[in-house]
Design a protein around this motif. Structure first.
Motif, PDB file in Angstrom:
ATOM      1  N   LEU A  14       0.828  -1.219   0.000  1.00  0.00           N
ATOM      2  CA  LEU A  14       0.000   0.000   0.000  1.00  0.00           C
ATOM      3  C   LEU A  14       0.857   1.261   0.000  1.00  0.00           C
ATOM      4  O   LEU A  14       0.539   2.228  -0.700  1.00  0.00           O
ATOM      5  N   MET A  18       0.636   3.891  -2.998  1.00  0.00           N
ATOM      6  CA  MET A  18       0.202   5.276  -2.773  1.00  0.00           C
ATOM      7  C   MET A  18       1.251   6.275  -3.270  1.00  0.00           C
ATOM      8  O   MET A  18       0.909   7.298  -3.871  1.00  0.00           O
ATOM      9  N   GLY A  21       0.739   6.470  -6.798  1.00  0.00           N
ATOM     10  CA  GLY A  21      -0.423   7.319  -7.118  1.00  0.00           C
ATOM     11  C   GLY A  21      -0.080   8.810  -7.038  1.00  0.00           C
ATOM     12  O   GLY A  21      -0.469   9.602  -7.901  1.00  0.00           O
ATOM     13  N   ILE A  22       0.681   9.172  -5.993  1.00  0.00           N
ATOM     14  CA  ILE A  22       1.083  10.581  -5.846  1.00  0.00           C
ATOM     15  C   ILE A  22       1.968  10.995  -7.026  1.00  0.00           C
ATOM     16  O   ILE A  22       1.807  12.082  -7.594  1.00  0.00           O
ATOM     17  N   MET A  24       1.894   9.763 -10.033  1.00  0.00           N
ATOM     18  CA  MET A  24       1.035   9.959 -11.224  1.00  0.00           C
ATOM     19  C   MET A  24       0.364  11.323 -11.174  1.00  0.00           C
ATOM     20  O   MET A  24       0.261  12.025 -12.185  1.00  0.00           O
ATOM     21  N   GLY A  25      -0.107  11.678  -9.976  1.00  0.00           N
ATOM     22  CA  GLY A  25      -0.795  12.960  -9.826  1.00  0.00           C
ATOM     23  C   GLY A  25       0.139  14.139 -10.100  1.00  0.00           C
ATOM     24  O   GLY A  25      -0.222  15.096 -10.791  1.00  0.00           O
ATOM     25  N   PHE A  30      -1.517   9.569 -16.328  1.00  0.00           N
ATOM     26  CA  PHE A  30      -2.305   8.531 -15.657  1.00  0.00           C
ATOM     27  C   PHE A  30      -2.375   7.217 -16.425  1.00  0.00           C
ATOM     28  O   PHE A  30      -3.218   6.381 -16.145  1.00  0.00           O
ATOM     29  N   ALA A  33      -2.550   3.978 -14.433  1.00  0.00           N
ATOM     30  CA  ALA A  33      -3.561   3.856 -13.373  1.00  0.00           C
ATOM     31  C   ALA A  33      -4.069   2.410 -13.193  1.00  0.00           C
ATOM     32  O   ALA A  33      -4.237   1.970 -12.045  1.00  0.00           O
ATOM     33  N   PRO A  34      -4.299   1.643 -14.284  1.00  0.00           N
ATOM     34  CA  PRO A  34      -4.762   0.255 -14.055  1.00  0.00           C
ATOM     35  C   PRO A  34      -3.727  -0.597 -13.315  1.00  0.00           C
ATOM     36  O   PRO A  34      -4.090  -1.434 -12.475  1.00  0.00           O
ATOM     37  N   HIS A  36      -1.422   0.585 -11.177  1.00  0.00           N
ATOM     38  CA  HIS A  36      -1.458   1.112  -9.804  1.00  0.00           C
ATOM     39  C   HIS A  36      -2.644   0.511  -9.026  1.00  0.00           C
ATOM     40  O   HIS A  36      -2.508   0.082  -7.881  1.00  0.00           O
ATOM     41  N   ALA A  37      -3.815   0.467  -9.681  1.00  0.00           N
ATOM     42  CA  ALA A  37      -5.021  -0.033  -9.017  1.00  0.00           C
ATOM     43  C   ALA A  37      -4.857  -1.500  -8.626  1.00  0.00           C
ATOM     44  O   ALA A  37      -5.176  -1.901  -7.504  1.00  0.00           O
ATOM     45  N   ASN A  40      -2.393  -2.037  -5.739  1.00  0.00           N
ATOM     46  CA  ASN A  40      -2.985  -1.731  -4.428  1.00  0.00           C
ATOM     47  C   ASN A  40      -4.006  -2.774  -3.997  1.00  0.00           C
ATOM     48  O   ASN A  40      -4.043  -3.174  -2.825  1.00  0.00           O
ATOM     49  N   LEU A  41      -4.846  -3.195  -4.944  1.00  0.00           N
ATOM     50  CA  LEU A  41      -5.951  -4.076  -4.556  1.00  0.00           C
ATOM     51  C   LEU A  41      -5.493  -5.518  -4.360  1.00  0.00           C
ATOM     52  O   LEU A  41      -5.823  -6.153  -3.354  1.00  0.00           O
ATOM     53  N   VAL A  45      -4.520  -4.730  -0.531  1.00  0.00           N
ATOM     54  CA  VAL A  45      -5.771  -5.082   0.170  1.00  0.00           C
ATOM     55  C   VAL A  45      -5.887  -6.601   0.375  1.00  0.00           C
ATOM     56  O   VAL A  45      -6.137  -7.064   1.489  1.00  0.00           O
TER      57      VAL A  45
END
Ligand code: HEM
Length: 122
Positions: A14, A18, A21-22, A24-25, A30, A33-34, A36-37, A40-41, A45
């Motif tokens: 995580l 994160m 993600g920061i 990318m922002g 982006f 993004a897939p 990154h998602a 994380n998941l 998770v």
């Protein structure tokens, strides 16, 4: 042992996800993004949830199957999102990486389902 290992690994995933993600922002880019998602998941998770179940149900973490489940999930949690990122950036030449990664994750989650069916009756 397996329970704390998985929770610690999930927390580490995580933090990395994160920061990703920061990044990318900040760059306003982006395309990953897939990846990154799924990092994380599936990494963050799911590893943490598996760790919690193994903490709650000692019989679940004591089987040899649990060691296979944990090892496979760990490999898949890295191979799948990294493979997705490589395909997004470099094209489909290495599509085999996310394909194998996703199959490893499915196998690991199937083993987890078997463990839950064997051990979850109150
Ligand atoms: C510091 C924490 C995080 C930051 C800064 C962050 C940042 C981002 C950014 C910038 C995007 C792309 C948005 C876009 O395309 O417009 C994104 C997408 C996403 N993130 Fe995160 N994220 C964070 C944590 C997480 C966590 C913890 C999860 C899941 C447990 C997560 C799941 C997702 C998902 C599902 C998407 C959508 C992916 C897609 O559209 O393909 N993120 N995040």
């Amino acid at each position: 042992m397996l329970d704390s290992l998985m929770m610690r690994a999930g927390a580490m995933f995580l933090i990395v996800g994160m920061v990703w993600g920061i990044e990318m922002g900040i760059r306003q880019e982006f395309s990953l993004a897939p990846a990154h998602a799924h990092w994380n998941l599936i990494g963050g998770v799911l590893l943490f949830v598996f760790g919690l179940y193994y903490r709650m149900v000692p019989a679940a973490r004591e089987s040899a199957l649990a060691k296979w489940q944990a090892s496979l999930h760990f490999v898949g949690a890295i191979l799948f999102p990294v493979g997705v990122a490589i395909v997004i950036k470099k094209g489909t030449g290495l599509i085999v990486l996310p394909i194998i990664g996703s199959l490893v994750v499915v196998l690991a989650v199937t083993l987890f389902a078997v463990i839950v069916f064997r051990t979850s009756r109150a």
